[in-house]
Design a protein around this motif. Structure first.
Motif, mmCIF file in Angstrom:
data_model
loop_
_atom_site.group_PDB
_atom_site.id
_atom_site.type_symbol
_atom_site.label_atom_id
_atom_site.label_comp_id
_atom_site.label_asym_id
_atom_site.label_seq_id
_atom_site.Cartn_x
_atom_site.Cartn_y
_atom_site.Cartn_z
ATOM 1 N N ALA A 72 0.842 -1.205 0.000
ATOM 2 C CA ALA A 72 0.000 0.000 0.000
ATOM 3 C C ALA A 72 0.871 1.246 0.000
ATOM 4 O O ALA A 72 1.926 1.283 0.613
ATOM 5 N N ALA A 73 0.406 2.287 -0.673
ATOM 6 C CA ALA A 73 1.152 3.543 -0.743
ATOM 7 C C ALA A 73 1.257 4.161 0.640
ATOM 8 O O ALA A 73 0.306 4.147 1.412
ATOM 9 N N GLY A 74 2.443 4.686 0.957
ATOM 10 C CA GLY A 74 2.651 5.380 2.211
ATOM 11 C C GLY A 74 3.126 4.496 3.341
ATOM 12 O O GLY A 74 3.611 4.985 4.331
ATOM 13 N N GLY A 75 2.978 3.183 3.238
ATOM 14 C CA GLY A 75 3.436 2.303 4.302
ATOM 15 C C GLY A 75 4.627 1.499 3.850
ATOM 16 O O GLY A 75 4.818 1.277 2.669
ATOM 17 N N SER A 76 5.412 1.073 4.809
ATOM 18 C CA SER A 76 6.544 0.229 4.445
ATOM 19 C C SER A 76 6.053 -1.183 4.204
ATOM 20 O O SER A 76 4.957 -1.557 4.613
ATOM 21 N N GLU A 77 6.853 -1.990 3.563
ATOM 22 C CA GLU A 77 6.440 -3.360 3.289
ATOM 23 C C GLU A 77 6.239 -4.139 4.574
ATOM 24 O O GLU A 77 5.329 -4.949 4.677
ATOM 25 N N ALA A 78 7.084 -3.897 5.562
ATOM 26 C CA ALA A 78 6.942 -4.614 6.828
ATOM 27 C C ALA A 78 5.604 -4.276 7.483
ATOM 28 O O ALA A 78 4.968 -5.122 8.092
ATOM 29 N N GLU A 79 5.142 -3.022 7.359
ATOM 30 C CA GLU A 79 3.878 -2.614 7.942
ATOM 31 C C GLU A 79 2.700 -3.236 7.210
ATOM 32 O O GLU A 79 1.681 -3.551 7.807
ATOM 33 N N THR A 80 2.814 -3.427 5.912
ATOM 34 C CA THR A 80 1.702 -3.962 5.128
ATOM 35 C C THR A 80 1.708 -5.485 5.092
ATOM 36 O O THR A 80 0.741 -6.096 4.678
ATOM 37 N N GLY A 81 2.827 -6.109 5.480
ATOM 38 C CA GLY A 81 2.927 -7.555 5.450
ATOM 39 C C GLY A 81 3.240 -8.106 4.078
ATOM 40 O O GLY A 81 3.202 -9.299 3.858
ATOM 41 N N ALA A 82 3.560 -7.257 3.110
ATOM 42 C CA ALA A 82 3.771 -7.699 1.741
ATOM 43 C C ALA A 82 5.231 -7.988 1.417
ATOM 44 O O ALA A 82 5.545 -8.351 0.314
ATOM 45 N N ALA A 83 6.120 -7.827 2.386
ATOM 46 C CA ALA A 83 7.548 -7.883 2.080
ATOM 47 C C ALA A 83 8.076 -9.299 1.922
ATOM 48 O O ALA A 83 9.106 -9.483 1.301
ATOM 49 N N TYR A 84 7.419 -10.287 2.457
ATOM 50 C CA TYR A 84 8.005 -11.614 2.538
ATOM 51 C C TYR A 84 7.203 -12.601 1.709
ATOM 52 O O TYR A 84 6.025 -12.819 1.964
ATOM 53 N N ASP A 85 7.849 -13.183 0.727
ATOM 54 C CA ASP A 85 7.118 -14.144 -0.089
ATOM 55 C C ASP A 85 7.046 -15.480 0.636
ATOM 56 O O ASP A 85 7.722 -15.717 1.640
ATOM 57 N N ASP A 86 6.220 -16.357 0.135
ATOM 58 C CA ASP A 86 5.988 -17.646 0.780
ATOM 59 C C ASP A 86 7.263 -18.464 0.904
ATOM 60 O O ASP A 86 7.450 -19.173 1.892
ATOM 61 N N ASP A 87 8.157 -18.359 -0.080
ATOM 62 C CA ASP A 87 9.406 -19.115 -0.028
ATOM 63 C C ASP A 87 10.277 -18.682 1.143
ATOM 64 O O ASP A 87 10.880 -19.519 1.818
ATOM 65 N N ASP A 88 10.358 -17.377 1.414
ATOM 66 C CA ASP A 88 11.152 -16.878 2.541
ATOM 67 C C ASP A 88 10.572 -17.372 3.863
ATOM 68 O O ASP A 88 11.305 -17.846 4.738
ATOM 69 N N VAL A 89 9.263 -17.254 4.002
ATOM 70 C CA VAL A 89 8.601 -17.688 5.236
ATOM 71 C C VAL A 89 8.796 -19.186 5.434
ATOM 72 O O VAL A 89 9.149 -19.646 6.526
ATOM 73 N N GLU A 90 8.600 -19.952 4.364
ATOM 74 C CA GLU A 90 8.758 -21.407 4.454
ATOM 75 C C GLU A 90 10.195 -21.784 4.808
ATOM 76 O O GLU A 90 10.422 -22.691 5.620
ATOM 77 N N LEU A 91 11.167 -21.107 4.220
ATOM 78 C CA LEU A 91 12.566 -21.396 4.507
ATOM 79 C C LEU A 91 12.881 -21.178 5.983
ATOM 80 O O LEU A 91 13.483 -22.035 6.633
ATOM 81 N N VAL A 92 12.461 -20.034 6.531
ATOM 82 C CA VAL A 92 12.729 -19.738 7.940
ATOM 83 C C VAL A 92 12.003 -20.738 8.834
ATOM 84 O O VAL A 92 12.585 -21.270 9.790
ATOM 85 N N ALA A 93 10.743 -21.026 8.533
ATOM 86 C CA ALA A 93 9.960 -21.960 9.351
ATOM 87 C C ALA A 93 10.559 -23.360 9.312
ATOM 88 O O ALA A 93 10.705 -24.018 10.355
ATOM 89 N N THR A 94 10.933 -23.829 8.140
ATOM 90 C CA THR A 94 11.502 -25.176 8.001
ATOM 91 C C THR A 94 12.847 -25.282 8.701
ATOM 92 O O THR A 94 13.133 -26.258 9.403
ATOM 93 N N ARG A 95 13.666 -24.277 8.515
ATOM 94 C CA ARG A 95 15.029 -24.289 9.082
ATOM 95 C C ARG A 95 15.004 -24.282 10.607
ATOM 96 O O ARG A 95 15.844 -24.879 11.262
ATOM 97 N N THR A 96 14.011 -23.580 11.186
ATOM 98 C CA THR A 96 13.986 -23.397 12.634
ATOM 99 C C THR A 96 12.948 -24.244 13.355
ATOM 100 O O THR A 96 12.977 -24.345 14.579
ATOM 101 N N GLY A 97 12.006 -24.816 12.607
ATOM 102 C CA GLY A 97 10.925 -25.562 13.241
ATOM 103 C C GLY A 97 9.835 -24.656 13.791
ATOM 104 O O GLY A 97 8.950 -25.109 14.512
ATOM 105 N N ALA A 98 9.891 -23.377 13.462
ATOM 106 C CA ALA A 98 8.901 -22.410 13.942
ATOM 107 C C ALA A 98 7.649 -22.469 13.076
ATOM 108 O O ALA A 98 7.651 -23.014 11.970
ATOM 109 N N SER A 99 6.578 -21.875 13.588
ATOM 110 C CA SER A 99 5.354 -21.769 12.789
ATOM 111 C C SER A 99 5.543 -20.681 11.738
ATOM 112 O O SER A 99 6.473 -19.871 11.831
#
Length: 122
Positions: A72-99
């Motif tokens: 969204a315009a005016g917000g950072s990606e971290a604020e909008t939740g759009a910064a992280y693609d599914d592959d990044d989230v899956e990699l971190v979750a798989t590597r650490t065992g986190a949700s």
């Protein structure tokens, strides 16, 4: 300048480039992303050529990009939740065992730095 019969012979072109110190290599790219302030240009299966002219590297991308919004315009990606693609989230979750939620939170805490997110959760 180069003769008039429909172009330059590829062998002569390669020879001329070698004389000028220019090396060209094809890169087998699956995807190229160009990020701008407003959107991403995503090239799927592009033809990519790398040219090295005396230490100065230039990349040529041939293909038709898809334009994707970055958030969204005016917000950072971290604020909008759009910064992280599914592959990044899956990699971190798989590597650490986190949700997945914990992986997204760790990515947000570390500005999208995968290594730092993994380190935080380990």
């Amino acid at each position: 300048m180069f003769g008039g019969g429909g172009g330059l012979d590829p062998r002569k072109m390669e020879q001329m480039m070698n004389q000028m110190g220019i090396d060209m290599d094809e890169i087998d790219a699956e995807e190229v992303i160009i990020r701008t302030a407003d959107h991403d240009l995503v090239f799927e299966s592009p033809d990519v050529t790398k040219m090295d002219a005396r230490g100065q590297e230039t990349y040529q991308i041939i293909g038709s990009p898809d334009e994707r919004e970055r958030g969204a315009a005016g917000g950072s990606e971290a604020e909008t939740g759009a910064a992280y693609d599914d592959d990044d989230v899956e990699l971190v979750a798989t590597r650490t065992g986190a949700s997945e939620a914990e992986a997204v939170e760790a990515l947000e805490n570390n500005d999208g730095d995968l290594a730092a997110a993994v380190a935080e959760l380990e």
